[in-house]
Design an enzyme around this catalytic site. Structure first.
Site, PDB file in Angstrom:
ATOM      1  N   HIS B 123      22.051  10.265 -37.314  1.00 58.52           N
ATOM      2  CA  HIS B 123      22.092   9.590 -36.069  1.00 58.52           C
ATOM      3  C   HIS B 123      22.817  10.365 -35.198  1.00 58.52           C
ATOM      4  O   HIS B 123      23.687  11.363 -35.477  1.00 58.52           O
ATOM      5  CB  HIS B 123      22.938   8.210 -36.331  1.00 58.52           C
ATOM      6  CG  HIS B 123      22.853   7.408 -35.318  1.00 58.52           C
ATOM      7  ND1 HIS B 123      23.754   7.405 -34.117  1.00 58.52           N
ATOM      8  CD2 HIS B 123      22.267   6.129 -35.081  1.00 58.52           C
ATOM      9  CE1 HIS B 123      23.528   6.383 -33.380  1.00 58.52           C
ATOM     10  NE2 HIS B 123      22.773   5.682 -33.894  1.00 58.52           N
ATOM     11  N   ASP B 199      29.253   9.057 -42.686  1.00 57.99           N
ATOM     12  CA  ASP B 199      28.801   8.021 -41.779  1.00 57.99           C
ATOM     13  C   ASP B 199      28.193   6.791 -42.687  1.00 57.99           C
ATOM     14  O   ASP B 199      27.196   6.997 -42.936  1.00 57.99           O
ATOM     15  CB  ASP B 199      27.824   8.582 -40.729  1.00 57.99           C
ATOM     16  CG  ASP B 199      27.093   7.298 -39.875  1.00 57.99           C
ATOM     17  OD1 ASP B 199      27.826   6.240 -40.098  1.00 57.99           O
ATOM     18  OD2 ASP B 199      26.508   7.782 -39.025  1.00 57.99           O
ATOM     19  N   GLN B 202      25.067   2.402 -42.301  1.00 60.68           N
ATOM     20  CA  GLN B 202      23.967   1.876 -42.788  1.00 60.68           C
ATOM     21  C   GLN B 202      24.133   1.504 -44.404  1.00 60.68           C
ATOM     22  O   GLN B 202      23.261   1.107 -45.255  1.00 60.68           O
ATOM     23  CB  GLN B 202      22.674   2.702 -42.666  1.00 60.68           C
ATOM     24  CG  GLN B 202      22.231   2.795 -41.248  1.00 60.68           C
ATOM     25  CD  GLN B 202      21.770   1.561 -40.414  1.00 60.68           C
ATOM     26  OE1 GLN B 202      21.568   0.820 -41.162  1.00 60.68           O
ATOM     27  NE2 GLN B 202      21.908   1.627 -39.109  1.00 60.68           N
ATOM     28  N   LYS B 225      26.902  -4.440 -37.655  1.00 54.05           N
ATOM     29  CA  LYS B 225      25.829  -4.190 -38.541  1.00 54.05           C
ATOM     30  C   LYS B 225      26.036  -4.879 -40.002  1.00 54.05           C
ATOM     31  O   LYS B 225      25.093  -5.133 -40.650  1.00 54.05           O
ATOM     32  CB  LYS B 225      25.367  -2.794 -38.617  1.00 54.05           C
ATOM     33  CG  LYS B 225      24.964  -2.094 -37.813  1.00 54.05           C
ATOM     34  CD  LYS B 225      24.416  -0.749 -37.917  1.00 54.05           C
ATOM     35  CE  LYS B 225      24.740   0.477 -36.752  1.00 54.05           C
ATOM     36  NZ  LYS B 225      23.424   0.122 -35.807  1.00 54.05           N
ATOM     37  N   CYS B 367      17.899   7.034 -32.117  1.00 54.71           N
ATOM     38  CA  CYS B 367      19.099   7.902 -31.966  1.00 54.71           C
ATOM     39  C   CYS B 367      19.018   8.967 -32.972  1.00 54.71           C
ATOM     40  O   CYS B 367      20.212   9.225 -33.613  1.00 54.71           O
ATOM     41  CB  CYS B 367      20.559   7.265 -32.143  1.00 54.71           C
ATOM     42  SG  CYS B 367      20.598   5.996 -30.545  1.00 54.71           S
TER      43      CYS B 367
END
Lengths: 162, 409
Positions: B123, B199, B202, B225, B367
């Site tokens: 991303h 990261d 997700q 999220k 993104c």
């Protein structure tokens, strides 16, 4: 919700399926400008060949949705052979078409002009087929798709003139 | 035990909404998830009963507010298996958390030419901070490529990591759904003498997350999220790293002492939390963590796994070669993100047509423009699943896709 049929008019889909003036021009003599819609990743590349102040040739490339591609196709067909002054007038008319604000009524008198040539330029330009994009205004997220090519053409003309 | 989707759906007030006169089918949780009643109530309760600024206040409300913030930190720490609560730094979102690492650890430890390794499926939040350091400090950005299945191609990993100072990787791709082998990558990074940043934006909402198992040095994720409010994210890092690296933003809350001559910093984690923190948002994130823990993250993952299998089968059975689903085709290798191409119709147009049927999907580059270039497209349509989705949501997507044919085929 407005009907999708207002957005996807047949003439728009025709330009999307059969884009006019898609391609490239040799630079120089032509100039090349790139436009990006950072929100969705649409990219458009405009090639313009100016002969004096006349748009002698115009091509476009890049990728985008049906609205951005059809808008570029219709714009290129309309501005080819026009002067940069006429283009500026068309650009204003298109921005007005894309504005969420209502257009001034047709009966509204134009502001007084200094001379006849000036008066001609200040008369709203006839957009022709491009008027089919009017439905885009009902889908505000898509306005940028339709205007991207016009912004990019303005950039290209500025580059050509400097 | 399988999730009871009907009772879960009743926890999310927004799922009763209708869009364009039709029941809303929300398939955009990779962008943001909806919020269950307990999270909304926790935020409301905070403002109605507790609201006051944290730290230093000696009156009852200030004590309760500080306790609420620190209780939320403790919940998050437990949720991700942190060694201590103090290893949880609150940030605005995952983007800010990654920027925090780039601006503090990065500026203090990276010299011109130092390699930082990222991947093609990142991303922008895990690309641009490093591009900025490349411009300012002259670091050397290296990219791990992806293969045709959307997995990382680790063939040349050793060469890419040679001399590297940091490997920074998404645990799960927000476009392809690929679940990356984080523990393996961390080991490779450490063997090469590099630190590891994950990261997990997700990952944390969808899979059990254990920072010890990941083995990483930094883990960033966002609250909104994972059923929490917007405006709250987390940077987890090992305590010795947090103690060693300089502060991020300067101001109130992050100092021990300030004089005309200078300042000294507060202890970790407050050293990185300048200004009034997002207190209500942190409290909401704490409630989100409680909610997810109550359901069980293993159950959440197993629900999404069966749903993504159903989605892959349904879409392929229905549309065959007319639909291309990017990323790993094996459900076990992916999260609940389905990026697809339908009959070559531009994603904006697909999303517009789906919207008329009340189906919310995202269209665009998500993104991840470098990844779009690798995939050879400018945009994809993306349906993403979460714990409140069910098979009828997938059926609604499959039905509505056919509506696009009327305009574009």
């Amino acid at each position: 919700m407005p009907d999708l049929e207002d957005l996807y008019r047949e003439i728009i889909l025709d330009h999307y399926r059969n884009p006019r003036n898609r391609g490239e021009l040799e630079c120089p003599p032509a100039v090349r400008a790139e436009g990006f819609n950072p929100l969705c990743g649409d990219e458009i590349i405009i090639y313009v060949d100016l002969d004096g102040d006349v748009i002698n040739e115009i091509k476009f490339g890049g990728q985008g949705c049906s609205i951005s591609q059809a808008s570029a196709s219709m714009m290129s067909s309309t501005v080819k052979g026009r002067t940069t002054a006429e283009l500026a007038n068309l650009d204003r008319a298109f921005k007005t078409l894309m504005s969420i604000e209502p257009e001034p009524a047709e009966s509204e008198p134009n502001a007084p002009s200094h001379n006849e040539a000036q008066a001609k330029l200040e008369t709203p330009a006839k957009l022709g087929d491009i008027e089919a994009l009017k439905g885009v205004v009902k889908f505000p997220v898509r306005i940028k798709c339709a205007t991207l090519c016009w912004h990019t053409l303005t950039q290209a003309i500025q580059q050509a003139q400097t | 035990m399988a999730l009871n989707t009907a009772s879960i759906r009743a926890d999310f007030p927004i799922l009763c909404r209708r869009v364009h006169g039709k029941p809303m089918v929300y398939l955009d949780s990779a962008a943001t998830s909806h919020k269950p009643r307990p999270v909304i109530d926790a935020v409301t309760h905070y403002y109605e009963q507790i609201n006051s600024n944290v730290h230093r206040g000696s009156y009852q409300l200030a004590v309760e507010s500080t306790d609420a913030l620190e209780e939320a930190r403790k919940k998050v720490a437990n949720f991700i298996g942190a060694g201590s609560d103090a290893e949880v730094v609150f940030a605005k979102n995952a983007t800010e958390a990654i920027n925090l690492v780039a601006r503090t650890w990065g500026c203090a430890n990276l010299s011109p030419g130092d390699p930082v390794v990222i991947t093609e499926l990142e991303h922008h939040a895990n690309i641009v901070p490093w591009h900025m350091l490349a411009q300012e400090n002259g670091i050397n950005l290296r990219w791990i490529p992806i293969d045709t299945n959307g997995h990382l191609d680790l063939t040349n990993l050793d060469r890419l990591l040679d001399g590297a100072k940091l490997l920074s990787v998404a645990a799960v791709s927000n476009v392809l759904g690929t679940i990356n082998p984080v523990a393996q990558l961390t080991e490779a990074a450490h063997d090469a003498g590099a630190l590891m940043l994950v990261d997990a934006s997700q990952h944390t909402p969808h899979l059990p997350t254990d920072v010890q198992e990941m083995g990483a040095d930094f883990v960033a994720f966002t609250g909104h999220k994972m059923c929490g409010p917007t405006g709250i994210g987390v940077l987890w890092a090992k305590m010795e790293l947090l103690e060693a690296i300089p502060p991020f933003l300067g101001g109130g809350e992050m100092i021990l002492n300030v004089t005309k001559e200078g300042f000294s910093t507060a202890d970790v984690p407050w050293k990185f939390e300048a200004g009034t923190p997002p207190i209500a948002e942190a409290v909401g994130l704490g409630a989100a963590v409680d909610y997810l823990t109550g359901l069980g993250m293993k159950q959440v993952r197993s629900h999404e796994l069966s749903l993504v299998s159903y989605a892959l089968n349904t879409l392929k059975e229905r549309y065959g070669n007319h639909i291309t689903i990017h990323g790993p085709q094996e459900p076990a290798e992916r999260g609940g993100v389905l990026s697809f191409d339908y009959k070559g119709i531009h994603p904006h147009d697909v999303a517009q047509v789906l919207d008329r049927a009340g189906v919310c999907v995202r269209a665009g580059h998500h993104c991840a423009k470098p990844l779009m270039r690798v995939l050879g497209c400018g945009a994809t349509s993306r349906a993403s699943l979460y714990l409140y989705n069910n098979e009828s949501d997938i059926d609604a997507l499959a039905d509505a896709l056919a509506d696009a044919d009327a305009f574009f085929v």
